[in-house]
Design a protein around this motif. Structure first.
Motif, PDB file in Angstrom:
ATOM      1  N   PHE A 185       6.089   4.963   1.499  1.00  0.00           N
ATOM      2  CA  PHE A 185       5.365   3.753   1.135  1.00  0.00           C
ATOM      3  C   PHE A 185       4.958   3.792  -0.338  1.00  0.00           C
ATOM      4  O   PHE A 185       5.006   2.772  -1.029  1.00  0.00           O
ATOM      5  N   ILE A 236      -5.158   3.488   5.603  1.00  0.00           N
ATOM      6  CA  ILE A 236      -3.921   3.588   6.395  1.00  0.00           C
ATOM      7  C   ILE A 236      -3.886   4.992   7.003  1.00  0.00           C
ATOM      8  O   ILE A 236      -3.559   5.974   6.330  1.00  0.00           O
ATOM      9  N   GLY A 248       3.746   7.994   4.404  1.00  0.00           N
ATOM     10  CA  GLY A 248       2.951   7.557   3.269  1.00  0.00           C
ATOM     11  C   GLY A 248       3.682   7.715   1.953  1.00  0.00           C
ATOM     12  O   GLY A 248       3.563   6.872   1.054  1.00  0.00           O
ATOM     13  N   ARG A 250       1.416  -3.358   5.041  1.00  0.00           N
ATOM     14  CA  ARG A 250       2.251  -4.235   4.214  1.00  0.00           C
ATOM     15  C   ARG A 250       1.877  -5.700   4.416  1.00  0.00           C
ATOM     16  O   ARG A 250       1.819  -6.483   3.467  1.00  0.00           O
ATOM     17  N   LEU A 255      -4.639   6.761   1.996  1.00  0.00           N
ATOM     18  CA  LEU A 255      -3.314   6.786   2.630  1.00  0.00           C
ATOM     19  C   LEU A 255      -2.978   8.143   3.230  1.00  0.00           C
ATOM     20  O   LEU A 255      -3.032   9.167   2.544  1.00  0.00           O
ATOM     21  N   ASN A 291      -0.439   1.960  10.690  1.00  0.00           N
ATOM     22  CA  ASN A 291       0.954   2.105  10.275  1.00  0.00           C
ATOM     23  C   ASN A 291       1.215   1.279   9.020  1.00  0.00           C
ATOM     24  O   ASN A 291       0.406   0.433   8.628  1.00  0.00           O
ATOM     25  N   ILE A 292       2.366   1.531   8.407  1.00  0.00           N
ATOM     26  CA  ILE A 292       2.731   0.868   7.153  1.00  0.00           C
ATOM     27  C   ILE A 292       3.027  -0.608   7.358  1.00  0.00           C
ATOM     28  O   ILE A 292       2.729  -1.440   6.496  1.00  0.00           O
TER      29      ILE A 292
END
Length: 243
Positions: free
Chosen positions: A65, A7, A62, A40, A53, A35-36
């Protein structure tokens, strides 16, 4: 096979991270996202063993997250790779149990060290069958793990009490990046250890002549001890760090 999710919002850094980890080991890259939100979505349908990350990401950081993963009790190892070097970020990363913390830019050797740490911890936790002290020590005391439990390390030199082989390796790789003399405080900041802990390893390396010491006399206060790598003796440290 280790399943890895990267990520990282910088495409060049993301590519470099993937090249580094594929150079070290045979892994399965589940995704390399920016991106997160995309991360996800992948985590919802794929099992992942390791996240590489970044901290500064669009929309959600991060660290945010990490907090989400912690709240959901998702068991995935994380190596944080970031330009963030402030103490608050480091403390939060430690709280969430990251395997390692790499500050950009970093070398391949330092990246390899972080991945080896992940592998060591993974191997140990897979071996644990009961929660007796000797088994737990394998996880929490890396020097004992290397000195006593892994057969191929038995011929290595023993470290002085209180020193970790993993930490010594981490410090040695960082020292190799210096082209000139450095202080204990300077190195401590680079490797993320306290000055006192770092000093123990520097004293040891000086004792085996891998480091040379010199004094810098200041106008006020005590003289400052500076260290420089002794290129003629670098092979001597390999007896302690599995090289």
């Amino acid at each position: 096979m280790t399943k890895v999710l990267i990520i990282e919002d910088d495409p060049m850094v993301a590519t470099l991270n993937q090249q580094f980890i594929q150079k070290i080991a045979e892994v399965e890259i589940i995704g390399n996202v920016r991106n997160i939100q995309d991360a996800r979505a992948l985590l919802a349908k794929e099992s992942v063993d390791l996240l590489l990350l970044d901290v500064y990401l669009p929309g959600m950081t991060g660290l945010e997250f990490l907090a989400e993963l912690h709240e959901k009790k998702m068991k995935v190892a994380v190596i944080l790779i970031t330009a963030a070097n402030d103490v608050s970020t480091v403390k939060e990363a430690i709280y969430y149990g990251v395997v390692d913390y790499l500050i950009k830019p970093f070398t391949f050797e330092r990246f390899k060290l972080a991945f080896e740490k992940f592998q060591e911890l993974t191997n140990v936790t897979q071996e644990i069958q009961a929660t007796d002290q000797s088994q737990l020590d394998k996880y929490f005391n890396s020097s004992r793990l290397i000195n006593e439990e892994v057969p191929e390390f038995k011929n290595q030199e023993e470290l002085p009490k209180g020193l970790s082989r993993f930490t010594l390796k981490k410090i040695y790789y960082q020292i190799k990046q210096h082209q000139s003399s450095f202080s204990t405080e300077e190195l401590a900041g680079e490797v993320g250890l306290s000055r006192i802990s770092t000093k123990k390893y520097l004293v040891f390396l000086a004792e085996i002549q891998v480091l040379e010491e010199e004094m810098e006399y200041l106008e006020i206060g005590r003289p400052l001890t500076l260290y420089r790598l002794n290129q003629a003796k670098t092979n001597d440290v390999h007896r302690y760090i599995n090289e």
